[in-house]
Write a protein that holds these residues in place. Sequence first.
Motif, PDB file in Angstrom:
ATOM      1  N   LEU A 290       0.912  -1.149   0.003  1.00 57.77           N
ATOM      2  CA  LEU A 290      -0.087   0.243  -0.079  1.00 57.77           C
ATOM      3  C   LEU A 290       1.046   1.356  -0.029  1.00 57.77           C
ATOM      4  O   LEU A 290       0.677   2.197  -0.798  1.00 57.77           O
ATOM      5  N   ARG A 291       1.848   1.289   0.741  1.00 53.44           N
ATOM      6  CA  ARG A 291       2.849   2.288   0.990  1.00 53.44           C
ATOM      7  C   ARG A 291       3.597   2.885  -0.480  1.00 53.44           C
ATOM      8  O   ARG A 291       3.447   3.782  -0.869  1.00 53.44           O
ATOM      9  N   GLU A 292       4.058   1.688  -1.220  1.00 56.02           N
ATOM     10  CA  GLU A 292       4.476   2.042  -2.365  1.00 56.02           C
ATOM     11  C   GLU A 292       3.638   2.381  -3.392  1.00 56.02           C
ATOM     12  O   GLU A 292       3.916   3.317  -4.346  1.00 56.02           O
ATOM     13  N   GLU A 293       2.254   1.862  -3.539  1.00 54.95           N
ATOM     14  CA  GLU A 293       1.284   2.368  -4.481  1.00 54.95           C
ATOM     15  C   GLU A 293       1.167   3.780  -3.818  1.00 54.95           C
ATOM     16  O   GLU A 293       0.744   4.597  -4.864  1.00 54.95           O
ATOM     17  N   LEU A 294       0.939   4.317  -2.788  1.00 55.63           N
ATOM     18  CA  LEU A 294       0.419   5.644  -2.524  1.00 55.63           C
ATOM     19  C   LEU A 294       1.486   6.510  -2.768  1.00 55.63           C
ATOM     20  O   LEU A 294       1.119   7.709  -3.140  1.00 55.63           O
ATOM     21  N   LEU A 295       2.838   6.264  -3.124  1.00 53.93           N
ATOM     22  CA  LEU A 295       4.204   7.058  -3.277  1.00 53.93           C
ATOM     23  C   LEU A 295       3.618   7.613  -4.659  1.00 53.93           C
ATOM     24  O   LEU A 295       4.255   8.571  -5.269  1.00 53.93           O
ATOM     25  N   ASN A 296       2.947   6.863  -5.627  1.00 49.81           N
ATOM     26  CA  ASN A 296       2.376   7.265  -6.938  1.00 49.81           C
ATOM     27  C   ASN A 296       1.451   8.120  -7.172  1.00 49.81           C
ATOM     28  O   ASN A 296       1.178   8.656  -7.915  1.00 49.81           O
ATOM     29  N   VAL A 297       0.764   8.301  -5.911  1.00 49.43           N
ATOM     30  CA  VAL A 297      -0.300   9.410  -5.818  1.00 49.43           C
ATOM     31  C   VAL A 297       0.081  10.824  -6.046  1.00 49.43           C
ATOM     32  O   VAL A 297       0.966  11.194  -5.165  1.00 49.43           O
ATOM     33  N   GLU A 298      -0.394  11.621  -6.745  1.00 48.67           N
ATOM     34  CA  GLU A 298      -0.035  12.937  -6.827  1.00 48.67           C
ATOM     35  C   GLU A 298      -0.028  13.718  -5.593  1.00 48.67           C
ATOM     36  O   GLU A 298      -1.015  13.596  -4.852  1.00 48.67           O
ATOM     37  N   GLY A 299       1.207  14.369  -5.150  1.00 47.71           N
ATOM     38  CA  GLY A 299       1.123  15.084  -3.908  1.00 47.71           C
ATOM     39  C   GLY A 299       1.734  14.624  -2.763  1.00 47.71           C
ATOM     40  O   GLY A 299       2.274  15.025  -1.720  1.00 47.71           O
ATOM     41  N   VAL A 300       1.671  13.114  -2.957  1.00 47.53           N
ATOM     42  CA  VAL A 300       2.404  12.453  -1.882  1.00 47.53           C
ATOM     43  C   VAL A 300       3.951  12.452  -2.007  1.00 47.53           C
ATOM     44  O   VAL A 300       4.630  11.961  -2.912  1.00 47.53           O
ATOM     45  N   THR A 301       4.381  12.926  -0.771  1.00 48.55           N
ATOM     46  CA  THR A 301       5.867  13.089  -0.929  1.00 48.55           C
ATOM     47  C   THR A 301       6.655  11.899   0.013  1.00 48.55           C
ATOM     48  O   THR A 301       7.862  11.116   0.019  1.00 48.55           O
ATOM     49  N   GLN A 302       5.914  11.332   0.928  1.00 49.43           N
ATOM     50  CA  GLN A 302       6.123  10.205   1.901  1.00 49.43           C
ATOM     51  C   GLN A 302       5.084   9.202   2.441  1.00 49.43           C
ATOM     52  O   GLN A 302       4.036  10.030   2.639  1.00 49.43           O
ATOM     53  N   ALA A 303       5.400   7.985   2.680  1.00 50.05           N
ATOM     54  CA  ALA A 303       4.225   7.318   3.412  1.00 50.05           C
ATOM     55  C   ALA A 303       4.869   6.199   4.451  1.00 50.05           C
ATOM     56  O   ALA A 303       5.928   5.621   3.930  1.00 50.05           O
ATOM     57  N   ALA A 304       4.413   6.306   5.736  1.00 44.35           N
ATOM     58  CA  ALA A 304       5.215   5.715   6.583  1.00 44.35           C
ATOM     59  C   ALA A 304       4.153   4.809   7.335  1.00 44.35           C
ATOM     60  O   ALA A 304       3.085   5.360   7.671  1.00 44.35           O
ATOM     61  N   ALA A 305       4.414   3.500   7.662  1.00 43.59           N
ATOM     62  CA  ALA A 305       3.595   2.680   8.532  1.00 43.59           C
ATOM     63  C   ALA A 305       3.825   3.029  10.018  1.00 43.59           C
ATOM     64  O   ALA A 305       5.188   3.022  10.165  1.00 43.59           O
ATOM     65  N   ARG A 306       2.950   2.842  10.785  1.00 45.69           N
ATOM     66  CA  ARG A 306       3.151   2.628  12.234  1.00 45.69           C
ATOM     67  C   ARG A 306       2.299   1.791  13.184  1.00 45.69           C
ATOM     68  O   ARG A 306       1.076   1.415  12.368  1.00 45.69           O
ATOM     69  N   ILE A 307       2.702   1.426  13.945  1.00 44.47           N
ATOM     70  CA  ILE A 307       1.850   0.322  15.085  1.00 44.47           C
ATOM     71  C   ILE A 307       2.047   1.192  16.303  1.00 44.47           C
ATOM     72  O   ILE A 307       2.996   1.188  16.888  1.00 44.47           O
ATOM     73  N   THR A 308       1.066   1.573  17.002  1.00 42.55           N
ATOM     74  CA  THR A 308       0.912   2.262  18.357  1.00 42.55           C
ATOM     75  C   THR A 308       0.187   1.058  19.516  1.00 42.55           C
ATOM     76  O   THR A 308      -0.788   0.892  19.071  1.00 42.55           O
ATOM     77  N   ALA A 309       0.781   0.899  20.322  1.00 42.70           N
ATOM     78  CA  ALA A 309       0.168  -0.254  21.349  1.00 42.70           C
ATOM     79  C   ALA A 309       0.676   0.122  22.670  1.00 42.70           C
ATOM     80  O   ALA A 309       1.790   0.434  23.201  1.00 42.70           O
ATOM     81  N   GLY A 310      -0.564   0.305  23.669  1.00 41.58           N
ATOM     82  CA  GLY A 310      -0.226   0.577  25.014  1.00 41.58           C
ATOM     83  C   GLY A 310       0.103  -0.888  25.743  1.00 41.58           C
ATOM     84  O   GLY A 310      -0.586  -1.830  25.514  1.00 41.58           O
ATOM     85  N   GLY A 311       0.529  -0.575  26.860  1.00 46.45           N
ATOM     86  CA  GLY A 311       0.758  -1.895  27.544  1.00 46.45           C
ATOM     87  C   GLY A 311       1.544  -1.371  28.906  1.00 46.45           C
ATOM     88  O   GLY A 311       1.683  -0.506  29.348  1.00 46.45           O
ATOM     89  N   LYS A 312       2.465  -2.565  29.383  1.00 46.55           N
ATOM     90  CA  LYS A 312       3.074  -2.375  30.447  1.00 46.55           C
ATOM     91  C   LYS A 312       4.692  -2.636  30.257  1.00 46.55           C
ATOM     92  O   LYS A 312       4.727  -3.807  29.406  1.00 46.55           O
TER      93      LYS A 312
END
Lengths: 248, 419
Positions: B84-106
Amino acid sequence: MKRIITSLAVGLTIFIFCAVVAAAQTAVLTAEEIVSRADDVMDYSSAYTEARMINTDRFGEKVIAYRAWSKGTNFLMEFDSDAEYGQKILRTDERIYHFFPDSETVFTKSKGDSVVGLISYDDISNESGMLDNYEAELLGEDVLEGTACFKIKLKAKPRRRVAYPVQIVWIVQENFVIRRVEMFTRSNKPLKTMVIDEVKDFGGSLLAAHMLITDEVRRGVTSEIFIDNAELNIDIDDKKFTRRELTR
Amino acid sequence: MKLTTIAFRNLGRHRRRTVLSISTITLSCVFGLFMLALITGMKSDMKNNIIAYYTGAVQIRHSEYNKYDYLNPIHLHIENEGALREELLNVEGVTQAAARITAGGKIYIDDNNDDDIPGLDYNAVGIGIDFAIESEILAPEQMLISGRLPEPGRREVLLGAALAEKAGLKPGDKFSFLTQTAARSANAMTFKVAGLVNFSMGQFNSSRFLIPLSAMQDLMMMPDGAQEILVMTEDPDKVKPLLAAIDRFLATRSNYSYTEAISWKTQGVFYPMISLGEIIYNYIVIIFLILGGTVIINTTMMVILERYREIGILGAMGMMPKELVRLFFYEGVFAGIISAASGLVIGSIVVLIFEKTGLNFGAAFDNMNIEISTVLRPELKLYHIVLMGIYTVGITSLVTLIPSKRAAAIEPVQAMRSI
């Protein structure tokens, strides 16, 4: 004809006698005695079980498979399902430990913490009898799906830290098997309901083979437990219930 | 002699009083300029933080995630994030796309597994990021205060400095992190602290740590998955066309039909509030200048009383009441121009100093769930100077109209009698 009448008379006499004895037995039992006998019915010195737990919530079902060993107050649970594979939970007299295969640290848990679904560490490992923590009061008799039951209220004794301060328990009059438990907060707000609808005899001892726990706070949240296999009163090495063994 | 010349000369007749009046207005101007620059700085800081820490210019998530956010629905994630990120980079106006995972815990620290003494645990939030890509977004290397960046694929983390201090951790130490996974089960993993970072947001500093994305995917049982994709563009303020382009792109990809794209502008509660705050600050600045202007009213009234006879003579010599009003108005204009000039110069210097040093609010923001940095920097804009100039000169001049009407009403004969 005379023989038939005699047989009927004898049969009827025996039936009436048994009914009277049973009635007399149940009539004189106190709440404590009923609870004590319910504790005794499922009492065994050690056990090995193979089970599945199906947790359902708004996002769907999740199946967890595990094996469990218990001996006295010690309890060990080892997960076999993919998502939990290799995880182990150990309860000893003092503490509850949770081992994760990718963690160098063994986690020490509190009784009230959730393990999976509606099952807390206390639920899976509470080996003490009901009367140790609760005062019992007989509320009367009730019929659950055609089965005559005692309806008993259990209220936590002062200064006892229990997950469910008030419980109402239905115990089958015939065999003293627990059939239904409703769990409440101290202010009588419903928390969970547990229904045991299948009890199996494993080598002479009874064990709940299927139970359904329903969350009374969150709608549609349930945990269903199926005991697929069990061996009771078997020989288990005490070493199995040590913290060191968890990491092996 | 021209009225403007007389008005300018009049300012020098009671220098102390004129200096006092001008100082008050100057102070109001300095304060007003600082307030405007501060609110602009706060707004800009909040925008940068929302984009860098939370959403990017556009955030792509599972469409049901926000609905169930309160249930921590980590299983509602994006699959095949790499594709998905690779394809997004071809969309007009997109300069970067970064994946993230945020998880709360201990996070859990126990030096000895063999004793029966329980370890210590602390609430924390782990953020799985691709460190190479994020150098353009979160820029963790710029926040590094000790140690080094985690190596790709290794179970290493960058720990917020305040969290590290609270947990007694330093580079080289290890801790285990327990969280809920995408498989809706619990999982824990041990990580080594590669370095400590000083996040600009206090809340992040005291509770967050950064993990390589691949390690986070392992922990969360989310192979090649991500909780969200942050899309960046040249100018995040012009996000509308980018959002439309991403919406069009997602509509053509049936395998991502479960996702949705959200503009950074609709995220967060506080950014719209601070935008409103910026307008409110303009009114506050005007109120401060009016309060400062009361000194001008007071001074002008005193001047009129002092020059009572003089006004009478000027009237007898043929000066029209309107001209008298204009005389005092010009005095106000000159006072306003001097005040604005000095106020803007001093104010600009003060703002520029704080723009460099920043205003450090320390731990005050640590436990606040607000997208604002611990160190706030006012941001001076040209329109602040123009606005404050207009406000200062305008208000100072206009307030003179109130007392000068009294001067216009003075009868020359009556005034001459008092000689």
